[in-house]
Design a protein around this motif. Structure first.
Motif, PDB file in Angstrom:
ATOM      1  N   GLU A 670       0.854  -1.192   0.000  1.00 14.17           N
ATOM      2  CA  GLU A 670       0.000   0.000   0.000  1.00 14.17           C
ATOM      3  C   GLU A 670       0.886   1.236   0.000  1.00 14.17           C
ATOM      4  O   GLU A 670       1.739   1.405   0.879  1.00 14.17           O
ATOM      5  CB  GLU A 670      -0.931   0.002   1.216  1.00 14.17           C
ATOM      6  CG  GLU A 670      -1.893  -1.175   1.224  1.00 14.17           C
ATOM      7  CD  GLU A 670      -2.965  -1.029   2.282  1.00 14.17           C
ATOM      8  OE1 GLU A 670      -3.659   0.008   2.299  1.00 14.17           O
ATOM      9  OE2 GLU A 670      -3.103  -1.954   3.100  1.00 14.17           O
ATOM     10  N   TRP A 671       0.662   2.085  -0.977  1.00 14.62           N
ATOM     11  CA  TRP A 671       1.514   3.263  -1.179  1.00 14.62           C
ATOM     12  C   TRP A 671       0.665   4.463  -1.573  1.00 14.62           C
ATOM     13  O   TRP A 671      -0.501   4.316  -1.945  1.00 14.62           O
ATOM     14  CB  TRP A 671       2.516   2.996  -2.311  1.00 14.62           C
ATOM     15  CG  TRP A 671       3.451   1.869  -2.066  1.00 14.62           C
ATOM     16  CD1 TRP A 671       3.215   0.536  -2.317  1.00 14.62           C
ATOM     17  CD2 TRP A 671       4.780   1.944  -1.543  1.00 14.62           C
ATOM     18  NE1 TRP A 671       4.319  -0.212  -1.977  1.00 14.62           N
ATOM     19  CE2 TRP A 671       5.293   0.622  -1.495  1.00 14.62           C
ATOM     20  CE3 TRP A 671       5.583   2.992  -1.109  1.00 14.62           C
ATOM     21  CZ2 TRP A 671       6.579   0.335  -1.036  1.00 14.62           C
ATOM     22  CZ3 TRP A 671       6.862   2.717  -0.653  1.00 14.62           C
ATOM     23  CH2 TRP A 671       7.351   1.399  -0.621  1.00 14.62           C
ATOM     24  N   MET A 672       1.284   5.621  -1.506  1.00 12.89           N
ATOM     25  CA  MET A 672       0.793   6.757  -2.292  1.00 12.89           C
ATOM     26  C   MET A 672       1.679   6.831  -3.524  1.00 12.89           C
ATOM     27  O   MET A 672       2.913   6.801  -3.415  1.00 12.89           O
ATOM     28  CB  MET A 672       0.851   8.055  -1.491  1.00 12.89           C
ATOM     29  CG  MET A 672      -0.315   8.224  -0.558  1.00 12.89           C
ATOM     30  SD  MET A 672      -0.724   9.945  -0.270  1.00 12.89           S
ATOM     31  CE  MET A 672       0.713  10.498   0.618  1.00 12.89           C
ATOM     32  N   LYS A 703       0.632  14.672   0.451  1.00 11.44           N
ATOM     33  CA  LYS A 703      -0.698  14.387   0.970  1.00 11.44           C
ATOM     34  C   LYS A 703      -1.542  13.777  -0.143  1.00 11.44           C
ATOM     35  O   LYS A 703      -1.270  13.983  -1.327  1.00 11.44           O
ATOM     36  CB  LYS A 703      -1.371  15.670   1.468  1.00 11.44           C
ATOM     37  CG  LYS A 703      -0.642  16.342   2.627  1.00 11.44           C
ATOM     38  CD  LYS A 703      -1.334  17.624   3.034  1.00 11.44           C
ATOM     39  CE  LYS A 703      -0.595  18.301   4.180  1.00 11.44           C
ATOM     40  NZ  LYS A 703      -1.235  19.592   4.554  1.00 11.44           N
ATOM     41  N   VAL A 704      -2.585  13.040   0.284  1.00  8.22           N
ATOM     42  CA  VAL A 704      -3.483  12.443  -0.697  1.00  8.22           C
ATOM     43  C   VAL A 704      -4.108  13.545  -1.550  1.00  8.22           C
ATOM     44  O   VAL A 704      -4.554  14.569  -1.034  1.00  8.22           O
ATOM     45  CB  VAL A 704      -4.591  11.629   0.008  1.00  8.22           C
ATOM     46  CG1 VAL A 704      -5.566  11.067  -1.016  1.00  8.22           C
ATOM     47  CG2 VAL A 704      -3.984  10.488   0.812  1.00  8.22           C
ATOM     48  N   THR A 705      -4.119  13.347  -2.837  1.00  8.35           N
ATOM     49  CA  THR A 705      -4.653  14.228  -3.886  1.00  8.35           C
ATOM     50  C   THR A 705      -3.771  15.460  -4.131  1.00  8.35           C
ATOM     51  O   THR A 705      -4.125  16.297  -4.968  1.00  8.35           O
ATOM     52  CB  THR A 705      -6.102  14.699  -3.614  1.00  8.35           C
ATOM     53  OG1 THR A 705      -6.114  15.694  -2.600  1.00  8.35           O
ATOM     54  CG2 THR A 705      -6.999  13.536  -3.239  1.00  8.35           C
ATOM     55  N   ARG A 716      -0.390  13.900  -9.754  1.00  6.57           N
ATOM     56  CA  ARG A 716      -1.273  13.879  -8.591  1.00  6.57           C
ATOM     57  C   ARG A 716      -0.990  12.636  -7.755  1.00  6.57           C
ATOM     58  O   ARG A 716      -0.871  11.522  -8.281  1.00  6.57           O
ATOM     59  CB  ARG A 716      -2.732  13.854  -9.065  1.00  6.57           C
ATOM     60  CG  ARG A 716      -3.793  13.868  -7.965  1.00  6.57           C
ATOM     61  CD  ARG A 716      -5.165  13.765  -8.624  1.00  6.57           C
ATOM     62  NE  ARG A 716      -6.251  13.706  -7.658  1.00  6.57           N
ATOM     63  CZ  ARG A 716      -7.004  14.747  -7.313  1.00  6.57           C
ATOM     64  NH1 ARG A 716      -6.788  15.919  -7.849  1.00  6.57           N
ATOM     65  NH2 ARG A 716      -7.989  14.611  -6.441  1.00  6.57           N
ATOM     66  N   TRP A 717      -0.890  12.832  -6.446  1.00  6.24           N
ATOM     67  CA  TRP A 717      -0.681  11.722  -5.520  1.00  6.24           C
ATOM     68  C   TRP A 717      -2.023  11.071  -5.170  1.00  6.24           C
ATOM     69  O   TRP A 717      -3.007  11.753  -4.899  1.00  6.24           O
ATOM     70  CB  TRP A 717      -0.020  12.207  -4.227  1.00  6.24           C
ATOM     71  CG  TRP A 717       1.406  12.633  -4.408  1.00  6.24           C
ATOM     72  CD1 TRP A 717       1.860  13.896  -4.650  1.00  6.24           C
ATOM     73  CD2 TRP A 717       2.556  11.796  -4.372  1.00  6.24           C
ATOM     74  NE1 TRP A 717       3.224  13.910  -4.777  1.00  6.24           N
ATOM     75  CE2 TRP A 717       3.686  12.616  -4.596  1.00  6.24           C
ATOM     76  CE3 TRP A 717       2.762  10.434  -4.176  1.00  6.24           C
ATOM     77  CZ2 TRP A 717       4.988  12.128  -4.620  1.00  6.24           C
ATOM     78  CZ3 TRP A 717       4.045   9.933  -4.191  1.00  6.24           C
ATOM     79  CH2 TRP A 717       5.149  10.763  -4.418  1.00  6.24           C
ATOM     80  N   GLY A 718      -2.026   9.755  -5.175  1.00  2.00           N
ATOM     81  CA  GLY A 718      -3.231   9.011  -4.810  1.00  2.00           C
ATOM     82  C   GLY A 718      -2.864   7.696  -4.150  1.00  2.00           C
ATOM     83  O   GLY A 718      -1.759   7.168  -4.331  1.00  2.00           O
ATOM     84  N   ARG A 719      -3.789   7.153  -3.377  1.00  2.89           N
ATOM     85  CA  ARG A 719      -3.538   5.881  -2.686  1.00  2.89           C
ATOM     86  C   ARG A 719      -3.609   4.718  -3.680  1.00  2.89           C
ATOM     87  O   ARG A 719      -4.410   4.723  -4.614  1.00  2.89           O
ATOM     88  CB  ARG A 719      -4.549   5.667  -1.567  1.00  2.89           C
ATOM     89  CG  ARG A 719      -4.450   6.703  -0.464  1.00  2.89           C
ATOM     90  CD  ARG A 719      -5.140   6.209   0.810  1.00  2.89           C
ATOM     91  NE  ARG A 719      -5.257   7.265   1.800  1.00  2.89           N
ATOM     92  CZ  ARG A 719      -4.268   7.659   2.597  1.00  2.89           C
ATOM     93  NH1 ARG A 719      -3.088   7.059   2.513  1.00  2.89           N
ATOM     94  NH2 ARG A 719      -4.458   8.630   3.473  1.00  2.89           N
ATOM     95  N   LYS A 829      -3.143   1.589   5.663  1.00  3.82           N
ATOM     96  CA  LYS A 829      -2.920   2.272   4.385  1.00  3.82           C
ATOM     97  C   LYS A 829      -1.411   2.289   4.110  1.00  3.82           C
ATOM     98  O   LYS A 829      -0.758   1.251   4.211  1.00  3.82           O
ATOM     99  CB  LYS A 829      -3.567   3.661   4.401  1.00  3.82           C
ATOM    100  CG  LYS A 829      -5.077   3.610   4.578  1.00  3.82           C
ATOM    101  CD  LYS A 829      -5.712   4.980   4.612  1.00  3.82           C
ATOM    102  CE  LYS A 829      -7.219   4.877   4.819  1.00  3.82           C
ATOM    103  NZ  LYS A 829      -7.889   6.170   4.946  1.00  3.82           N
ATOM    104  N   ASN A 830      -0.860   3.448   3.774  1.00  4.32           N
ATOM    105  CA  ASN A 830       0.571   3.497   3.460  1.00  4.32           C
ATOM    106  C   ASN A 830       1.421   3.872   4.675  1.00  4.32           C
ATOM    107  O   ASN A 830       2.575   4.263   4.534  1.00  4.32           O
ATOM    108  CB  ASN A 830       0.824   4.505   2.327  1.00  4.32           C
ATOM    109  CG  ASN A 830       0.501   5.935   2.737  1.00  4.32           C
ATOM    110  OD1 ASN A 830      -0.585   6.198   3.258  1.00  4.32           O
ATOM    111  ND2 ASN A 830       1.414   6.857   2.511  1.00  4.32           N
TER     112      ASN A 830
END
Length: 836
Positions: A670-672, A703-705, A716-719, A829-830
């Motif tokens: 699990e990563w971003m 950070k996410v998004t 864009r960063w996402g999970r 999660k990550n």
């Protein structure tokens, strides 16, 4: 002892002392109580009720007690009876508006209070005493003096991201919560309200009309419960924006755009219908986690005015709409803490919900800025069961307990206990322990935790064997194991069967412990005898069944793979045994299919007892897919068996999808991750720092998004959660990628002390690894991808460490793997943590 009478007297005294030392079986635990030597006889008795019955909630509570007295104790009610139950409204200074005094003596039970609400809560305590399975014929004499710590004792139920309860279940929640002295309910609402002005976005099989909201609000008043209306009004707008008629209002898919006047026309239309449906003086606009603000349509405005100013202007537009109805705005406080200038600018009559679900020792840093800025506020702990198979009872009690104490210390006017159901596995019937614990701490922050379970089992369920909470704590042990870490629902449908012609590694680590824990929980369940709400036990049993199935799936699947492999190896020398081993494999697969069918059917039935049909298929469809996967393996095995019966060779293990080997450990899956950076120099993909626009590789903490640019390419960063237990397959995730690409993957690793661990990485072509901004490993691989290709030492500092992997590729496969082979690792999660 020579004198028998003295021996008898001592025995009686010891028994009496033991009885009086036993806690009153009431939730919330009363502030003050003292036993006396009298008893009020119940069984087959005649009782006169002398009550004020002009208040509807009190009248309903009296009727419920009458029914309980008749059904459990065969009590009759006659005027002039020697035994009396008396309700009185007096001036009792100590107990304030909602407190009460309950006195039980030989022939009289008296409930006294300043108000009708106080009488109502005194009757709830009386009712709980009657439910105690140890009270078979009488009530022990005592005097209770009790009052609440918090004026607002609330729960928030997420009804928008999975289960949407039926009206009947919502009414049951109201009745049960009122008995726990909860006086407020907020439903978290995104798209599940069907309005006349905008009916398009509400699901037909899972939404409430305005008339139904009115019905619920009216019904709750009969139990002294206030329903607060609310509507998510900024972020978390995905469900509405997914409706074609409203997609144009969106910003990056999850936020309603603040630069379109139509957005405010839409929100005002919803408010105009929703707000009048509720009696409460509040309306909740939410407005939390506004990740996408400034990403697309509002980017120019945010660049010009700043994030905080654009957020402020949006809140003020909503504030002014709500104020037309003379309501007080409620909103979440996370953005205010992130941008403290908002604490200076926003009107002080906004009520702030201060939320965090971490089990902290104190919450000063969350509360003090809001308190010091002069806002009224509620503390908001929660039973964070997001995307979990089972609630996080291993974490929630500390969060609720300490947040309640600190909220009281700083003058919070309410405690709002949240139940987040994003992810379709959630059932509220699994949440009642958390609801009762939150109700207790909002009434009595100093209550005795050591007696809570016994009081919970008795006062809520009339549990004759005091076993119900043992099931809860036994299942909660699963949270600490590697395969069921955090009770996360990802394990439910993770990939455990290889595709045809492929291999798969499968972890068996600690699944035997999962099975052992579930068998113990099963024994507790078999010995649990509930007098009230016995249906809740069915939901606990479902969870036990699910985890047993998950364990047996893997253990039996691995056994089937081994037996089939053995069958292949001896088919030429011992055809009879080879056939028997293949049949054993078929039987193992068939057992998994039958268990899954039973669980699917049971899940669906229990879902429909609580909820609308909406979202049930999110889970049942996945169960069906899993059943079909196993059925495909069974069919392949039967075809293989036909070949053997026809004097042909058995199919290869990979052709029957049983080419399965053991996974050597826990990998980071699990990563971003960002989308690939493409159109690059294929001869030197790894050297450039592509993160300059967000501070560079040395400062990466995304950070996410979060979005940034490399040259003209928007990233864009996402999970991301890998469907495989060991590898991250970039080519499968980014099917449309162009060759010559780089991807960054980000995670945290937490440790309690400075330490050095061994890390293992697999990659193809090129990789660079950073820890806390330092490049610690860089290599090129010309041999093709291999899991655990190289090991290296990784220095970690006490606390949280930022891990960044930079993976480059030109052609062919594009995978990487990462693990810490000598460490016990858990994750949410990550976010990974190394156990001692």
């Amino acid at each position: 002892m020579k004198h028998p009478f003295l021996k008898y007297l001592l025995t009686v005294m010891l028994l009496s002392t033991a009885c009086f030392a036993d806690p009153l079986k009431i939730i919330p635990e009363p502030k003050e109580y003292k036993f006396n030597n009298e008893r009020f006889q119940l069984l087959n008795s005649s009782i006169q009720f002398k009550a004020i019955e002009n208040d509807k909630p009190v009248s309903i509570a009296i009727e419920e007690i009458r029914e309980l007295l008749k059904s459990k104790f065969d009590v009759s009610f006659k005027s002039g009876s020697a035994s009396q139950i008396i309700l009185k409204k007096d001036k009792i200074g100590k107990v304030a508006d909602e407190g009460y005094v309950l006195t039980i003596s030989k022939n009289k039970i008296t409930v006294e209070a300043n108000t009708d609400k106080g009488l109502f809560y005194g009757l709830q305590s009386f009712k709980q005493l009657l439910k105690d399975p140890e009270h078979q014929s009488y009530l022990q004499g005592c005097k209770i003096v009790d009052w609440p710590d918090y004026k607002i004792r609330a729960i928030s139920d997420d009804i928008s991201r999975g289960p949407i309860p039926t009206l009947d279940y919502m009414k049951l929640q109201i009745r049960r919560l009122a008995e726990l002295k909860v006086n407020t309910i907020i439903h978290y609402v995104e798209h599940v309200v069907k309005t006349k002005s905008h009916p398009e976005f509400a699901p037909d099989d899972g939404s409430l009309t305005i008339e139904e909201w009115k019905e619920i609000a009216d019904y709750a008043m009969n139990y002294n419960v206030m329903i607060i209306g609310g509507f998510q009004s900024f972020g978390h707008f995905n469900n509405i924006l997914n409706t074609p008629e409203y997609a144009h209002l969106g910003e990056s898919g999850s936020l309603i755009s603040p630069v379109m006047e139509e957005s405010y026309t839409f929100l005002e239309d919803i408010y105009d219908e929703m707000i009048p449906a509720f009696h409460s003086p509040y309306f909740n606009i939410n407005c939390d986690e506004t990740f996408d603000l400034g990403k697309e349509k509002s980017k120019a405005l945010v660049d010009s005015l700043g994030y905080a100013e654009v957020f402020y202007r949006h809140i003020m537009r909503l504030y002014n709409i709500v104020k037309k109805y003379d309501k007080q705005v409620i909103m979440w406080g996370d953005i205010l803490l992130e941008y403290p200038v908002l604490l200076e600018k926003l009107p002080k009559d906004i009520l702030i919900g201060i939320w965090t679900y971490d089990p902290l020792d104190n919450f000063d840093e969350h509360i003090k800025p809001i308190k010091d800025a002069g806002f009224e506020f509620w503390v908001v702990p929660g039973l964070l069961n997001s995307r979990r198979i089972y609630p996080n009872y291993y974490q929630a009690p500390k969060n609720i307990r300490n947040f309640a104490k600190d909220g009281l210390k700083y003058g919070a006017s309410g405690l709002l206990n949240c139940f987040w159901d994003d992810g379709s596995i959630a059932f509220f019937s699994l949440d009642w322990y958390g609801a009762a614990y939150g109700a207790e701490k909002s009434w009595n922050t100093s209550s005795d935790d050591t007696s809570f379970d016994r009081r919970f089992n008795s006062s809520v369920y009339g549990d004759k064997n005091n076993n119900f909470s043992k099931i809860i704590w036994k299942l909660s042990e699963l949270a600490g194991l590697e395969p069921t870490d955090g009770l996360n629902s990802k394990v439910l449908f993770e990939k455990i069967l290889p595709d045809s012609g492929k291999d798969l590694k499968l972890s068996l680590n600690e699944w035997d412990k999962v099975l052992e824990i579930c068998k113990d929980a099963e024994k507790h369940s078999e010995n649990t005898d509930l007098s009230y709400f016995a249906g809740d036990l069915d939901y606990q049993d479902l969870i036990i069944d699910i985890y047993i199935s998950l364990a047996l799936e893997r253990l039996e699947l691995f056994s089937a793979a081994n037996q089939y492999s053995h069958a292949l190896s001896i088919q030429k020398t011992d055809e009879f045994k080879s056939r028997s081993l293949t049949l054993n494999s078929i039987e193992s697969i068939d057992g998994n299919i039958e268990r899954l069918r039973e669980i699917k059917d049971k899940f669906e039935l229990l879902w429909l007892k609580e909820n609308h049909t909406y979202a049930v298929d999110w889970t049942t469809d996945k169960f069906e897919e899993k059943i079909q996967e196993f059925s495909d393996v069974k069919e392949r095995l039967i075809r293989s068996l036909k070949k053997l019966d026809s004097s042909e060779s058995l199919l290869k293990s990979s052709d029957v999808r049983l080419s399965i080997t053991k996974l050597p450990g826990k990998y980071f899956t699990e990563w971003m991750i960002i989308n690939p950076i493409t159109h690059l120099n294929a001869s030197d993909l790894i050297s450039p720092d592509y993160l300059n626009d967000m501070g560079g590789e040395s400062d990466a903490n995304p950070k996410v998004t979060q979005e940034f640019y490399y040259k003209s390419q928007k990233l864009r960063w996402g999970r991301f959660v890998s469907p495989y237990p060991d590898v991250i397959d970039m080519k499968e995730k980014f099917t449309d990628r162009i060759n010559s690409s780089v991807v960054y993957a980000f995670a945290n690793i937490s440790v309690e002390n400075d330490t050095t661990v061994t890390a293992s990485v697999g990659f193809d072509e090129a990789v660079e690894i950073f820890i806390n901004g330092r490049s610690v490993f860089k290599a090129v691989n010309k041999d093709g991808f291999k899991v655990d290709y190289q090991e290296f030492e990784l220095d970690l500092s006490n606390g949280k460490n930022n891990l960044l992997i930079k993976s480059a590729n030109t052609t062919g496969e594009w995978k990487f793997s990462f693990r810490l082979p000598g460490s016990k690792v858990r994750n949410s999660k990550n976010r990974y943590r190394i156990l001692r």
